[in-house]
Design a protein around this motif. Structure first.
Motif, mmCIF file in Angstrom:
data_model
loop_
_atom_site.group_PDB
_atom_site.id
_atom_site.type_symbol
_atom_site.label_atom_id
_atom_site.label_comp_id
_atom_site.label_asym_id
_atom_site.label_seq_id
_atom_site.Cartn_x
_atom_site.Cartn_y
_atom_site.Cartn_z
ATOM 1 N N LYS A 100 0.826 -1.208 0.000
ATOM 2 C CA LYS A 100 0.000 0.000 0.000
ATOM 3 C C LYS A 100 0.861 1.259 0.000
ATOM 4 O O LYS A 100 0.686 2.156 -0.840
ATOM 5 C CB LYS A 100 -0.928 -0.003 1.223
ATOM 6 C CG LYS A 100 -1.834 -1.216 1.342
ATOM 7 C CD LYS A 100 -2.757 -1.093 2.535
ATOM 8 C CE LYS A 100 -2.008 -1.057 3.853
ATOM 9 N NZ LYS A 100 -1.280 -2.307 4.139
ATOM 10 N N SER A 101 1.789 1.340 0.947
ATOM 11 C CA SER A 101 2.637 2.526 1.045
ATOM 12 C C SER A 101 3.548 2.662 -0.168
ATOM 13 O O SER A 101 3.824 3.770 -0.637
ATOM 14 C CB SER A 101 3.471 2.465 2.325
ATOM 15 O OG SER A 101 2.638 2.373 3.472
ATOM 16 N N TYR A 119 2.991 13.844 1.899
ATOM 17 C CA TYR A 119 2.907 12.477 2.411
ATOM 18 C C TYR A 119 3.110 12.550 3.922
ATOM 19 O O TYR A 119 4.201 12.889 4.394
ATOM 20 C CB TYR A 119 3.979 11.596 1.763
ATOM 21 C CG TYR A 119 3.835 10.115 2.029
ATOM 22 C CD1 TYR A 119 3.298 9.258 1.075
ATOM 23 C CD2 TYR A 119 4.234 9.570 3.240
ATOM 24 C CE1 TYR A 119 3.168 7.906 1.311
ATOM 25 C CE2 TYR A 119 4.111 8.213 3.488
ATOM 26 C CZ TYR A 119 3.573 7.390 2.526
ATOM 27 O OH TYR A 119 3.434 6.039 2.777
ATOM 28 N N SER A 121 3.113 10.544 7.378
ATOM 29 C CA SER A 121 3.237 9.192 7.917
ATOM 30 C C SER A 121 3.119 9.227 9.424
ATOM 31 O O SER A 121 3.808 10.003 10.103
ATOM 32 C CB SER A 121 4.588 8.581 7.511
ATOM 33 O OG SER A 121 4.739 7.297 8.104
ATOM 34 N N GLU A 123 3.366 6.205 10.986
ATOM 35 C CA GLU A 123 3.999 4.943 11.363
ATOM 36 C C GLU A 123 5.506 4.961 11.184
ATOM 37 O O GLU A 123 6.211 4.174 11.820
ATOM 38 C CB GLU A 123 3.409 3.798 10.515
ATOM 39 C CG GLU A 123 1.901 3.649 10.647
ATOM 40 C CD GLU A 123 1.352 2.595 9.719
ATOM 41 O OE1 GLU A 123 2.098 2.166 8.814
ATOM 42 O OE2 GLU A 123 0.182 2.195 9.882
ATOM 43 N N VAL A 168 -1.520 12.181 1.330
ATOM 44 C CA VAL A 168 -1.601 10.784 1.777
ATOM 45 C C VAL A 168 -1.461 10.764 3.292
ATOM 46 O O VAL A 168 -0.531 11.379 3.841
ATOM 47 C CB VAL A 168 -0.499 9.925 1.127
ATOM 48 C CG1 VAL A 168 -0.450 8.537 1.771
ATOM 49 C CG2 VAL A 168 -0.734 9.786 -0.363
ATOM 50 N N ASP A 170 -0.911 8.060 6.189
ATOM 51 C CA ASP A 170 -0.488 6.672 6.367
ATOM 52 C C ASP A 170 -0.152 6.435 7.855
ATOM 53 O O ASP A 170 0.950 6.709 8.300
ATOM 54 C CB ASP A 170 0.740 6.396 5.489
ATOM 55 C CG ASP A 170 1.134 4.933 5.449
ATOM 56 O OD1 ASP A 170 0.397 4.116 6.029
ATOM 57 O OD2 ASP A 170 2.175 4.623 4.850
ATOM 58 N N SER A 171 -1.089 5.948 8.623
ATOM 59 C CA SER A 171 -2.411 5.460 8.271
ATOM 60 C C SER A 171 -3.431 6.154 9.165
ATOM 61 O O SER A 171 -3.073 6.798 10.154
ATOM 62 C CB SER A 171 -2.479 3.946 8.471
ATOM 63 O OG SER A 171 -2.310 3.653 9.852
ATOM 64 N N VAL A 211 -4.743 5.517 4.218
ATOM 65 C CA VAL A 211 -4.337 4.111 4.316
ATOM 66 C C VAL A 211 -4.998 3.516 5.537
ATOM 67 O O VAL A 211 -4.961 4.105 6.628
ATOM 68 C CB VAL A 211 -2.808 3.976 4.401
ATOM 69 C CG1 VAL A 211 -2.410 2.513 4.570
ATOM 70 C CG2 VAL A 211 -2.152 4.564 3.167
ATOM 71 N N HIS A 213 -5.659 0.023 8.050
ATOM 72 C CA HIS A 213 -5.272 -1.331 8.446
ATOM 73 C C HIS A 213 -6.454 -2.275 8.272
ATOM 74 O O HIS A 213 -7.607 -1.846 8.224
ATOM 75 C CB HIS A 213 -4.818 -1.353 9.902
ATOM 76 C CG HIS A 213 -3.583 -0.546 10.153
ATOM 77 N ND1 HIS A 213 -3.140 -0.219 11.419
ATOM 78 C CD2 HIS A 213 -2.686 0.009 9.297
ATOM 79 C CE1 HIS A 213 -2.029 0.490 11.332
ATOM 80 N NE2 HIS A 213 -1.737 0.648 10.060
#
Length: 458
Positions: A100-101, A119, A121, A123, A168, A170-171, A211, A213
């Motif tokens: 996905k990433s 982007y 993030s 995580e 984006v 994530d997540s 994104v 899980h």
């Protein structure tokens, strides 16, 4: 000021209860109730402040078509309905490590050549994202990176005149709203975080890609309302033992649902596959019994895959039924019809069914291909190497017509197949494709195509 009360919310379905219990009464899951603080609610009643009047318009008014922003990855654009729509929100889910990433970072690197892209993030650190970008060969792309989990900070960064146009996250399970006491990833936090981010994206016209899980059952973790809030839901599928990855649209307000995009995972990331049928059939051998080529439809795209079956004597009292890539209940139905309507004795044998290439088939049109593969394995006679098979089987053994027959036959002819086993059609639906068709009205008409020995018929 009233003292805040507490409630217990189910992390599986989102239902709330005043007291803790070991089992959720709404969905039946065990040990999913988590304590959450409930802030003081606003005064009830609408008499204190008047709402403003809504202006209604008619259905017949003219509307401009939704503009699109092409990602430069044709398979991704196809699944999204022709590109990304400004102000739309997409939710991408899939198993850990499926890609996905990787796919989103590759898409952002291409989009950043034209639009302002960010982007975020929750995580990984920024340096970790940079390492992945170097491996993918897109480290020089003008993408803005950030590592953050506070929705308040992210929303403030997006809600600016010179803010990013494509973002984006994530997540979504790592984001949190500081007005709630629950931990990130809980039902309340996921719902509140998504609501705030979607509100900003709709107001500013930002393309937001979230994104998500997935649980062990394969569904996106968190409340089901999350899938209702977004415009598009994409699932990334694939087996760890295969290099192929399938991006499937299960919801799309701006395009067709059940559309798929096919990718191949390599050392340099994901590469798109423009002709998945040729790739799925690349290692096929036409002189082996127990294999049939199925002409299926994934959205608007015809896809040819090989259905493999193995019928072997069982040393167990209860024969095994193992299925990969198809519905096990559907296999049980096809076996029962073969036994009851065609006199084919399979019950005492182990049955293994596999869809080669890692693709999962969901349409009933694969019934006839599965039946042909089963009978071929049982008799030892291979299905003709130049034939494709498709058709739905009813409980009385009739072979039912399926949709988009012409598109399936044209794809088969393009790949060099010269014959097809299909359901019977009306004369008005004859095809001009260069294939010799064998039309079947009943599953029993399939049996004479295989020279069964004495042990396979009653």
């Amino acid at each position: 000021m009233a003292k805040p009360t507490t409630r217990y919310a189910c992390q599986s379905c989102g239902a709330s209860f005043p007291k803790w219990a070991g089992r959720c009464d709404a969905c039946g899951e065990w040990n999913t109730l988590v304590e959450e603080a409930v802030p003081e609610s606003a005064p009830k009643g609408l008499g204190a402040a008047k709402g403003r009047r809504i202006d209604f318009v008619g259905l017949s008014g003219a509307s401009e078509p939704a503009p699109r922003r092409l990602t430069g990855i044709a398979e991704l654009d196809r699944v999204c309905g022709g590109g990304l729509v400004p102000g739309s929100v997409l939710l991408i889910g899939g198993d850990p490590g499926i890609g996905k990433s990787t796919l989103l970072l590759q898409a952002m690197a291409r989009l950043a050549q034209i639009w302002r892209c960010a982007y975020v993030s929750g995580e990984e650190a920024v340096d970790q994202v940079r390492l992945r970008a170097q491996r993918l060969g897109c480290a020089s792309a003008p993408v803005d990176l950030a590592s953050a989990t506070s929705v308040r900070d992210i929303a403030a960064s997006l809600d600016m005149a010179d803010g990013p146009e494509i973002v984006v996250i994530d997540s979504i399970q790592t984001m949190y709203v500081d007005t709630l006491d629950s931990a990130p990833g809980t039902v309340a936090q996921v719902r509140a975080s998504a609501h705030e981010l979607i509100r900003v994206a709709k107001r500013r016209g930002v393309v937001l890609l979230l994104v998500g899980h997935v649980t062990k059952e394969g569904t996106i973790a968190g409340p089901r309302v999350l899938e209702h809030m977004v415009d598009t839901v994409l699932y990334f599928e694939g087996e760890r033992g295969h290099q192929f990855r399938i991006l499937r649209a299960v919801k799309n307000r701006f395009g067709a649902t059940d559309e798929i995009g096919v990718f191949e995972m390599g050392d340099a990331g994901l590469s798109e596959v423009s002709n998945p049928s040729a790739l799925f059939l690349a290692e096929r051998r036409g002189d082996v019994s127990g294999a049939a080529v199925f002409a299926g439809m994934e959205g608007t795209r015809p896809v040819l895959v090989e259905v493999q079956a193995l019928v072997a004597p069982s040393p167990l009292g209860t024969p095994r039924r193992a299925v990969v890539g198809w519905d096990s209940a559907r296999l049980a139905m096809v076996l029962a019809v073969l036994e009851a309507r065609c006199g084919v004795a399979i019950g005492a044998n182990d049955v293994y069914l596999n869809v080669a290439g890692g693709l999962r088939i969901g349409e009933p049109a694969a019934d006839l291909a599965v039946a042909a593969a089963l009978v071929s394995s049982l008799t030892g006679e291979p299905v003709p190497a130049d034939a494709v098979v498709f058709g739905e089987i009813g409980l009385s053994g009739e072979v039912r017509a399926v949709s988009q027959t012409e598109a399936r036959l044209k794809e088969a002819a393009k790949l060099g197949f010269s014959s097809a086993l299909i359901p019977a059609r009306r004369s008005a639906g004859r095809s001009d494709a260069a294939l010799r068709t064998v039309e079947l009205q009943h599953l029993g008409e399939l049996m004479p195509l295989f020279q069964a020995d004495g042990g396979t018929r009653r």
